[in-house]
Design an enzyme around this catalytic site. Structure first.
Site, PDB file in Angstrom:
ATOM      1  N   LYS A  33      20.917  74.582  11.692  1.00 14.02           N
ATOM      2  CA  LYS A  33      19.928  75.632  11.945  1.00 14.02           C
ATOM      3  C   LYS A  33      20.631  76.948  12.261  1.00 14.02           C
ATOM      4  O   LYS A  33      21.806  76.958  12.643  1.00 14.02           O
ATOM      5  CB  LYS A  33      19.009  75.214  13.101  1.00 14.02           C
ATOM      6  CG  LYS A  33      19.707  74.940  14.429  1.00 14.02           C
ATOM      7  CD  LYS A  33      18.749  74.320  15.461  1.00 14.02           C
ATOM      8  CE  LYS A  33      19.453  73.921  16.730  1.00 14.02           C
ATOM      9  NZ  LYS A  33      18.557  73.166  17.637  1.00 14.02           N
ATOM     10  N   TYR A 244      29.258 104.732  30.094  1.00 14.60           N
ATOM     11  CA  TYR A 244      27.870 105.040  30.427  1.00 14.60           C
ATOM     12  C   TYR A 244      27.616 104.927  31.930  1.00 14.60           C
ATOM     13  O   TYR A 244      28.067 103.993  32.572  1.00 14.60           O
ATOM     14  CB  TYR A 244      26.920 104.092  29.688  1.00 14.60           C
ATOM     15  CG  TYR A 244      26.666 104.526  28.262  1.00 14.60           C
ATOM     16  CD1 TYR A 244      26.110 105.779  27.988  1.00 14.60           C
ATOM     17  CD2 TYR A 244      26.984 103.691  27.200  1.00 14.60           C
ATOM     18  CE1 TYR A 244      25.883 106.177  26.675  1.00 14.60           C
ATOM     19  CE2 TYR A 244      26.754 104.074  25.887  1.00 14.60           C
ATOM     20  CZ  TYR A 244      26.200 105.327  25.639  1.00 14.60           C
ATOM     21  OH  TYR A 244      25.976 105.720  24.348  1.00 14.60           O
TER      22      TYR A 244
HETATM   23  C1  LIG Z   1      19.482  72.000  17.938  1.00 15.22           C
HETATM   24  C2  LIG Z   1      19.104  70.571  18.007  1.00 15.22           C
HETATM   25  C3  LIG Z   1      20.082  69.556  18.034  1.00 15.22           C
HETATM   26  C4  LIG Z   1      21.556  69.874  18.136  1.00 15.22           C
HETATM   27  O1  LIG Z   1      21.902  70.060  19.495  1.00 15.22           O
HETATM   28  P1  LIG Z   1      23.439  70.286  19.931  1.00 15.22           P
HETATM   29  O2  LIG Z   1      23.380  70.366  21.403  1.00 15.22           O
HETATM   30  O3  LIG Z   1      23.874  71.563  19.301  1.00 15.22           O
HETATM   31  O4  LIG Z   1      24.192  69.116  19.416  1.00 15.22           O
HETATM   32  C5  LIG Z   1      19.664  68.250  17.984  1.00 15.22           C
HETATM   33  N1  LIG Z   1      18.350  67.924  17.938  1.00 15.22           N
HETATM   34  C6  LIG Z   1      17.384  68.864  17.941  1.00 15.22           C
HETATM   35  C7  LIG Z   1      15.964  68.463  17.916  1.00 15.22           C
HETATM   36  C8  LIG Z   1      17.729  70.208  17.979  1.00 15.22           C
HETATM   37  O5  LIG Z   1      16.757  71.148  17.985  1.00 15.22           O
END
Ligand SMILES: *Cc1c(COP(=O)(O)O)cnc(C)c1O
Length: 347
Positions: A33, A244
């Protein structure tokens, strides 16, 4: 050219996948993702495609991109966001999650014979997933659809903490519910693969471990290195204010170096000093992070020249430690990097 660069070492990605395989006998679903946690899904797939049984993403457009590079299953981790997406699920032959009753409304009209349905169960995280009480009814409903297969899944809330009692009780709840049901099951994310072997079922879903952003203590390798270069040097006097709001004042005479990276490049905003490394030596930033620049207190080190490389983190960095300085988590460091940063891939 502006030399603000994220290097990605592909061999470390491969090593991480091989390491995960040592910790689990389950099939691996690579969570890709958010463009593979910001590292570019097309590059990542070149390296790990053969090693995994499937991939997972959040949006249809992420799935479309992944589909260009693989014929393996691709799971929509949150399923549809609106009913019309079922026609795209048909088109791209996607697997999808059902986490809520509404996602089943009108589903019968679609041909789902190329899709696995992942029925997501809330076992205590109270985020997404159907309630335990609704399981029997919804499971029967899902079985009545003409899907290719059904997978039962849940998500653990604190798998990064070894023996976390809430998470152990989630595992128990899941096992009690699904035991004996002849479906594939999936529970483990990265943390559970290393910390909770008892969570292992048929498919594990590692994300951050593949990208080496966490679990270095188990042998994962950080795959990225973020660098910039000195574009300006300025001598200032003790008492001079910098940046800043004049929020940083020099305690003694020093040299201020500027590097062209800021929050628009994806660095999480900071007001407190963070550590960078130049020619093997550590320095602290001066003042607040800017949109396009970071200022560094070079103290009185006159050996540093225009063009010298400044490392925000390197392949041997522990990204979890680095992220603490930014008051965030490594997931955030990686997924934040903006398209303005040049990405270069090393074999
Ligand atoms: C993002 C996600 C993962 C992966 O999690 P990590 O901690 O990066 O291994 C696994 N299962 C779901 C449902 C997720 O949304």
């Amino acid at each position: 050219m502006r030399k603000t660069e994220l290097k990605i070492k592909l061999s470390n990605l491969k090593d991480n996948i091989n390491l995960i395989k040592k910790f689990t006998n389950a099939d691996i679903q690579a969570v890709v993702k958010a463009n593979s946690y910001g590292l570019d899904v097309s590059e990542v797939l070149k390296v790990i495609e053969d090693d995994v049984e499937s991939f997972s993403v959040i949006t249809i457009s992420e799935a479309e991109e992944v589909r260009k590079h693989t014929t393996k299953p691709i799971l929509l981790l949150q399923g549809i966001h609106e009913q019309e997406e079922y026609s795209l699920i048909e088109k791209y032959k996607l697997d999808f999650v059902i986490h809520s009753n509404w996602q089943l409304h009108g589903i019968e009209k679609y041909n789902l014979s190329n899709s696995r349905i992942w029925l997501k169960i809330n076992t205590g995280m109270n985020r997404l997933g159907i309630n335990l009480d609704d399981f029997e009814k919804l499971f029967q409903k899902v079985k009545s659809l003409n899907a290719k297969d059904i997978v039962l899944m849940s998500q653990l809330s604190a798998s990064s903490i070894k023996d976390d009692s809430e998470t152990l009780s989630q595992i128990e709840t899941f096992n009690n519910l699904v035991n004996g049901i002849p479906c594939k099951k999936s529970l483990s994310n990265s943390g559970a693969i290393f910390n909770m072997p008892e969570a292992e079922h048929d498919i594990v879903r590692p994300g951050i471990a593949i990208y080496g952003g966490k679990y270095n203590e188990f042998g994962t390798k950080n795959v990225s290195s973020l660098t910039s270069q000195i574009i300006s040097l300025r001598n200032i006097k003790a008492g001079d204010k910098v940046g800043y709001d004049g929020s940083w004042t020099a305690r003694e005479d020093c040299i201020i170096g500027s590097i062209p990276i800021g929050y628009a490049d994806g660095l999480p905003y900071f007001k407190k000093p963070i550590t960078v490394s130049i020619n093997g030596k550590e320095f602290k930033t001066a003042g607040k992070l800017n949109m396009d620049l970071t200022l560094i207190n070079l103290e009185q080190d006159s050996s540093i020249k225009i063009g010298d490389t400044v490392k925000l983190w390197d392949f041997d960095s522990n990204l979890s430690k680095v992220s603490e300085e930014f008051n965030t988590i490594s997931y955030n460091l990686l997924t934040n990097i903006s398209s303005r940063v040049t990405k270069n891939y090393l074999e």
